[in-house]
Design a protein around this motif. Structure first.
Motif, PDB file in Angstrom:
ATOM      1  N   THR A   1       6.440 -11.670   7.263  1.00 52.92           N
ATOM      2  CA  THR A   1       4.990 -11.484   7.255  1.00 52.92           C
ATOM      3  C   THR A   1       4.517 -10.625   8.417  1.00 52.92           C
ATOM      4  OG1 THR A   1       4.802 -13.702   6.286  1.00 52.92           O
ATOM      5  CG2 THR A   1       2.788 -12.686   7.095  1.00 52.92           C
ATOM      6  N   SER A   2       5.002 -10.924   9.615  1.00 47.67           N
ATOM      7  CA  SER A   2       4.578 -10.144  10.776  1.00 47.67           C
ATOM      8  C   SER A   2       5.079  -8.714  10.686  1.00 47.67           C
ATOM      9  CB  SER A   2       5.083 -10.808  12.062  1.00 47.67           C
ATOM     10  OG  SER A   2       6.482 -11.010  12.011  1.00 47.67           O
ATOM     11  N   GLY A   3       6.317  -8.530  10.211  1.00 46.78           N
ATOM     12  CA  GLY A   3       6.865  -7.186  10.076  1.00 46.78           C
ATOM     13  C   GLY A   3       6.134  -6.372   9.031  1.00 46.78           C
ATOM     14  N   VAL A   4       5.878  -6.978   7.874  1.00 44.48           N
ATOM     15  CA  VAL A   4       5.178  -6.292   6.789  1.00 44.48           C
ATOM     16  C   VAL A   4       3.747  -5.964   7.195  1.00 44.48           C
ATOM     17  CG1 VAL A   4       4.233  -6.593   4.471  1.00 44.48           C
ATOM     18  CG2 VAL A   4       6.611  -7.205   4.932  1.00 44.48           C
ATOM     19  N   ALA A   5       3.051  -6.943   7.803  1.00 45.13           N
ATOM     20  CA  ALA A   5       1.667  -6.710   8.218  1.00 45.13           C
ATOM     21  C   ALA A   5       1.583  -5.588   9.245  1.00 45.13           C
ATOM     22  CB  ALA A   5       1.071  -7.995   8.779  1.00 45.13           C
ATOM     23  N   GLY A   6       2.475  -5.609  10.235  1.00 45.29           N
ATOM     24  CA  GLY A   6       2.468  -4.560  11.251  1.00 45.29           C
ATOM     25  C   GLY A   6       2.820  -3.202  10.672  1.00 45.29           C
ATOM     26  N   GLY A   7       3.815  -3.175   9.792  1.00 52.74           N
ATOM     27  CA  GLY A   7       4.223  -1.910   9.193  1.00 52.74           C
ATOM     28  C   GLY A   7       3.166  -1.323   8.291  1.00 52.74           C
ATOM     29  N   LEU A   8       2.532  -2.173   7.487  1.00 50.47           N
ATOM     30  CA  LEU A   8       1.481  -1.676   6.597  1.00 50.47           C
ATOM     31  C   LEU A   8       0.237  -1.267   7.373  1.00 50.47           C
ATOM     32  CD1 LEU A   8       1.716  -4.120   3.545  1.00 50.47           C
ATOM     33  CD2 LEU A   8       2.481  -1.746   3.686  1.00 50.47           C
ATOM     34  N   ALA A   9      -0.033  -1.950   8.483  1.00 48.49           N
ATOM     35  CA  ALA A   9      -1.172  -1.556   9.320  1.00 48.49           C
ATOM     36  C   ALA A   9      -0.983  -0.145   9.851  1.00 48.49           C
ATOM     37  CB  ALA A   9      -1.347  -2.539  10.473  1.00 48.49           C
ATOM     38  N   ALA A  10       0.262   0.200  10.127  1.00 46.91           N
ATOM     39  CA  ALA A  10       0.559   1.543  10.615  1.00 46.91           C
ATOM     40  C   ALA A  10       0.589   2.568   9.485  1.00 46.91           C
ATOM     41  CB  ALA A  10       1.912   1.546  11.329  1.00 46.91           C
ATOM     42  N   THR A  11       0.675   2.089   8.238  1.00 51.50           N
ATOM     43  CA  THR A  11       0.712   2.979   7.079  1.00 51.50           C
ATOM     44  C   THR A  11      -0.673   3.171   6.489  1.00 51.50           C
ATOM     45  OG1 THR A  11       2.946   2.191   6.562  1.00 51.50           O
ATOM     46  CG2 THR A  11       1.764   3.336   4.813  1.00 51.50           C
ATOM     47  N   ASP A  12      -1.290   2.051   6.121  1.00 48.44           N
ATOM     48  CA  ASP A  12      -2.652   2.060   5.575  1.00 48.44           C
ATOM     49  C   ASP A  12      -3.209   0.646   5.711  1.00 48.44           C
ATOM     50  OD1 ASP A  12      -5.014   2.173   4.204  1.00 48.44           O
ATOM     51  OD2 ASP A  12      -4.186   3.100   2.401  1.00 48.44           O
ATOM     52  N   PRO A  13      -4.153   0.429   6.604  1.00 43.29           N
ATOM     53  CA  PRO A  13      -4.683  -0.927   6.836  1.00 43.29           C
ATOM     54  C   PRO A  13      -5.192  -1.612   5.575  1.00 43.29           C
ATOM     55  CG  PRO A  13      -5.444   0.563   8.546  1.00 43.29           C
ATOM     56  CD  PRO A  13      -4.765   1.406   7.511  1.00 43.29           C
ATOM     57  N   LYS A  14      -5.635  -0.844   4.583  1.00 44.50           N
ATOM     58  CA  LYS A  14      -6.150  -1.446   3.350  1.00 44.50           C
ATOM     59  C   LYS A  14      -5.051  -2.164   2.560  1.00 44.50           C
ATOM     60  CE  LYS A  14      -9.853   1.963   2.808  1.00 44.50           C
ATOM     61  NZ  LYS A  14     -10.407   3.043   1.955  1.00 44.50           N
ATOM     62  N   LEU A  15      -3.800  -1.845   2.828  1.00 48.82           N
ATOM     63  CA  LEU A  15      -2.688  -2.450   2.093  1.00 48.82           C
ATOM     64  C   LEU A  15      -2.208  -3.751   2.725  1.00 48.82           C
ATOM     65  CD1 LEU A  15      -0.501   0.719   1.385  1.00 48.82           C
ATOM     66  CD2 LEU A  15      -2.233  -0.308  -0.094  1.00 48.82           C
ATOM     67  N   VAL A  16      -2.628  -4.013   3.952  1.00 51.11           N
ATOM     68  CA  VAL A  16      -2.124  -5.181   4.694  1.00 51.11           C
ATOM     69  C   VAL A  16      -2.335  -6.500   3.951  1.00 51.11           C
ATOM     70  CG1 VAL A  16      -2.347  -6.540   6.812  1.00 51.11           C
ATOM     71  CG2 VAL A  16      -2.296  -4.050   6.929  1.00 51.11           C
ATOM     72  N   PRO A  17      -3.532  -6.789   3.418  1.00 50.59           N
ATOM     73  CA  PRO A  17      -3.715  -8.096   2.765  1.00 50.59           C
ATOM     74  C   PRO A  17      -2.754  -8.331   1.612  1.00 50.59           C
ATOM     75  CG  PRO A  17      -5.833  -7.026   3.130  1.00 50.59           C
ATOM     76  CD  PRO A  17      -4.782  -6.013   3.426  1.00 50.59           C
ATOM     77  N   TYR A  18      -2.429  -7.293   0.878  1.00 51.68           N
ATOM     78  CA  TYR A  18      -1.583  -7.446  -0.303  1.00 51.68           C
ATOM     79  C   TYR A  18      -0.129  -7.691   0.086  1.00 51.68           C
ATOM     80  CZ  TYR A  18      -5.776  -5.561  -2.417  1.00 51.68           C
ATOM     81  OH  TYR A  18      -7.075  -5.370  -2.788  1.00 51.68           O
ATOM     82  N   GLY A  19       0.362  -6.927   1.026  1.00 52.49           N
ATOM     83  CA  GLY A  19       1.731  -7.139   1.481  1.00 52.49           C
ATOM     84  C   GLY A  19       1.897  -8.460   2.201  1.00 52.49           C
ATOM     85  N   ALA A  20       0.910  -8.822   3.024  1.00 48.57           N
ATOM     86  CA  ALA A  20       0.992 -10.075   3.780  1.00 48.57           C
ATOM     87  C   ALA A  20       0.928 -11.284   2.860  1.00 48.57           C
ATOM     88  CB  ALA A  20      -0.138 -10.140   4.808  1.00 48.57           C
ATOM     89  N   MET A  21       0.197 -11.158   1.762  1.00 52.36           N
ATOM     90  CA  MET A  21       0.058 -12.285   0.846  1.00 52.36           C
ATOM     91  C   MET A  21       1.409 -12.664   0.227  1.00 52.36           C
ATOM     92  SD  MET A  21      -2.246 -12.592  -2.614  1.00 52.36           S
ATOM     93  CE  MET A  21      -1.287 -11.268  -3.365  1.00 52.36           C
ATOM     94  N   THR A  22       2.117 -11.698  -0.357  1.00 49.62           N
ATOM     95  CA  THR A  22       3.410 -12.018  -0.964  1.00 49.62           C
ATOM     96  C   THR A  22       4.455 -12.342   0.093  1.00 49.62           C
ATOM     97  OG1 THR A  22       3.742  -9.620  -1.136  1.00 49.62           O
ATOM     98  CG2 THR A  22       3.160 -10.804  -3.145  1.00 49.62           C
TER      99      THR A  22
END
Length: 254
Positions: free
Chosen positions: A207-228
């Motif tokens: 979760t922390s890795g995905v959230a941090g990585g997606l935040a650096a890619t596109d913050p709008k994607l963070v909730p979706y990646g963090a959820m799964t």
């Protein structure tokens, strides 16, 4: 100077936010000026944070990075489990159910594929380093899913404290690699929409890795990646000490 240091030490959390804010500013300047935006500022901030933590540990001989320095003690609170988990849970409020439904079966399958593949890789790595008993293999395999699943599994199957520590280390390394690598590989794997973020979170799991990585890619994607990714951790805690452990024991014995 002593008076300033004293004020900063007494207001550790405020100091932490100021330090992280300055680090983020510098990171985005580096991103814009030196890489022309090719490397996202958040990715640079993650790398700089790891470097500072490394030198903080060397300087103090401690194990908490910069937080071992009294003036930066607030960073230990800011980066601790409480605020981290609050941030992760809060991301769920940015999820649109319509986008979740679009992921459908692929989102569910990604969870099982991600857990099984990470667990298998962990078991193979443990074998390569000489571990042959089922408890150790399953614990290290669980650790490569996430650093939470590892100790949960180790405690359930009776693994040694050393093996449990290794499982946590494996999960932390995975999280760091996901944070750093995600912005670089995103465009090559089509990680640019909620559906792909849902599948990505299910495959990677941290979760922390995905959230941090997606935040650096596109913050709008963070909730979706963090959820799964959050579901991944819970599912891993169910499967690793039970079905996956029994499978390992069936193959390698007790």
């Amino acid at each position: 100077m002593d008076a300033i240091i004293s004020v900063l030490e007494k207001n550790g959390l405020v100091t932490a936010f100021a330090v992280i804010g300055m680090l983020m500013y510098v990171s985005y300047v580096i991103s814009k000026k030196l890489t022309r935006g090719r490397v996202h500022g958040s990715a640079i901030a993650i790398i700089l944070g790891l470097v500072l933590a490394y030198f903080g540990g060397i300087t103090t001989g401690g194990d908490k990075g910069l937080a071992d320095l009294s003036i930066f003690a607030g960073i230990g609170i800011m980066g601790g489990a409480m605020l981290r988990d609050l941030a992760i849970i809060a991301t769920a409020f940015g999820v649109h159910l319509e986008e979740v439904k679009k992921a459908g079966l692929s989102g569910i399958l990604s969870l099982f594929v991600g857990i099984a593949s990470s667990f298998l890789i962990g078991v193979l790595i443990a074998l390569a380093f000489g571990y042959t008993d089922a408890a150790s293999l399953a614990t290290i395999g669980a650790g490569t899913t996430t650093y939470i699943v590892g100790p949960v599994t180790g405690a359930a199957v009776g693994a040694s404290s050393e093996v449990i520590a290794l499982s946590i280390a494996a999960g932390l390394i995975k999280a760091i690699l996901i944070m750093i690598a995600t912005p670089f590989i995103a465009k090559y794997i089509g990680l640019n929409n909620p559906r792909s973020a849902i599948v990505y979170g299910g495959l990677m799991g941290s979760t922390s890795g995905v959230a941090g990585g997606l935040a650096a890619t596109d913050p709008k994607l963070v909730p979706y990646g963090a959820m799964t990714a959050t579901f991944y951790t819970g599912l891993g805690c169910l499967l690793a000490p039970s079905i996956l452990f029994l499978a390992v024991r069936a193959v390698f014995g007790a």
